[in-house]
Design a protein around this motif. Structure first.
Motif, PDB file in Angstrom:
ATOM      1  N   HIS A  23      -3.512 -10.063   4.227  1.00 13.22           N
ATOM      2  CA  HIS A  23      -3.148 -10.933   2.596  1.00 13.22           C
ATOM      3  C   HIS A  23      -2.635  -8.939   1.505  1.00 13.22           C
ATOM      4  O   HIS A  23      -3.105  -8.531   0.626  1.00 13.22           O
ATOM      5  CB  HIS A  23      -4.408 -11.054   1.798  1.00 13.22           C
TER       6      HIS A  23
ATOM      7  N   THR B  61      -1.227  -6.020  -0.532  1.00 14.08           N
ATOM      8  CA  THR B  61      -0.686  -6.515  -1.806  1.00 14.08           C
ATOM      9  C   THR B  61       1.622  -5.631  -1.224  1.00 14.08           C
ATOM     10  O   THR B  61       1.383  -5.253  -0.618  1.00 14.08           O
ATOM     11  CB  THR B  61      -0.900  -5.328  -2.429  1.00 14.08           C
ATOM     12  N   TRP B  62       2.154  -6.310  -1.899  1.00 10.15           N
ATOM     13  CA  TRP B  62       3.273  -5.574  -1.920  1.00 10.15           C
ATOM     14  C   TRP B  62       3.198  -3.858  -2.162  1.00 10.15           C
ATOM     15  O   TRP B  62       4.285  -3.523  -1.462  1.00 10.15           O
ATOM     16  CB  TRP B  62       4.328  -5.886  -3.840  1.00 10.15           C
TER      17      TRP B  62
END
Length: 284
Positions: free
Chosen positions: A117, A119-120
């Motif tokens: 999961h 993040t960018w």
């Protein structure tokens, strides 16, 4: 897992300055295309990476796929052993981000396989540590890159258009090309990225093609080779053509797939040719 690693072309490429650390400031547009490498990844019980490649020259621990695995495993200890096979289709020494996009695909694959999961910003941090183009290769749509190419602004478009890429026998060293820029003092005078981006947003091929620009075309040692490819593409019906990256591939843009396919059938007899489409999809 099977995951695609899409090639990139540049619609614009400007060198806007040189930093004290030797890096160059850029302004450019990255456009993903459908031509891709493929990574086949399987988990295995021990904590190691078994890497193989369809091109034996690239089958070594310095491959960006291996470097990406090591960087990710260091950051995320839950990542276990893997068996990875890389099927290469993107030509090397081409200016199409072949190595960078393999690294980006590996980041995406490990994130999905291990439920990280990310993040960018987490993906981007790993990507930039591996190479300036890797972050752009994480995206599924065109973007404007600034800084050393890592400061990305996505372009709001879902435009698909037809492209034909030609690869000459020669390849150019990226480092050599930047040295040529430095020695010539050739700093970009034509900032066309915003105009090309507007063409993508409005799906205006003529506007895009009028904005194509690559400062490296003025620095290449084999100008006649690139000129020949651009002329061949234009004669075959391309409405715009440009060398991508620091070379040596040259691409042409066509009004429709039928015209592109006809050009492909004609030019593949004389050149190493790749037919593909621009890919612009909302980020998943």
């Amino acid at each position: 897992m099977k995951i695609e690693a899409r090639a990139k072309i540049n619609l614009t490429l400007n060198v806007t300055g040189r930093r004290d650390n030797g890096y160059h400031d850029l302004e450019l547009i990255f456009q993903p295309v459908s031509l891709c490498d493929t990574l086949y990844i399987e988990k295995k019980p021990d904590q190691s990476l078994a890497f193989s490649c369809s091109v034996k020259l690239f089958e070594n621990e310095d491959n960006l796929v291996c470097k990406t695995y090591r960087a990710m495993a260091q950051r995320y200890p839950q990542i276990g052993g893997l068996s990875v096979f890389l099927k290469k289709r993107i030509p090397s020494g081409a200016g199409m981000a072949g190595g960078s996009t393999d690294a980006a695909a590996m980041i995406r694959a490990l994130d999905q396989m291990y439920g990280l999961h990310m993040t960018w910003e987490q993906k981007k941090e790993i990507a930039v540590s591996l190479g300036a183009d890797v972050a752009a290769c994480l995206l599924t749509q065109a973007s404007i890159g600034r800084g050393i190419g890592e400061e990305l602004t996505k372009i709001d478009t879902d435009f698909t258009y037809s492209i034909l890429v030609l690869k000459p026998k020669v390849s150019f060293s990226t480092a050599q090309m930047y040295r040529a820029i430095d020695e010539s003092g050739q700093i970009t005078q034509r900032y066309l990225s915003q105009e090309a981006a507007a063409g993508l947003e409005t799906k205006d091929l003529d506007r895009i093609c009028a904005s194509l620009y690559n400062v490296f075309e003025e620095a290449i040692p084999e100008k006649a080779v690139i000129r020949e490819l651009k002329q061949a593409l234009t004669r075959s019906g391309a409405i715009g053509s440009l060398m991508t990256g620091s070379g040596s591939c040259v691409y042409g843009i066509y009004r429709n797939r039928r015209m592109r396919d006809r050009a492909y059938r004609m030019l593949k007899k004389h050149y190493q040719a790749y037919a593909c489409e621009a890919v612009n999809r909302p980020q998943q």
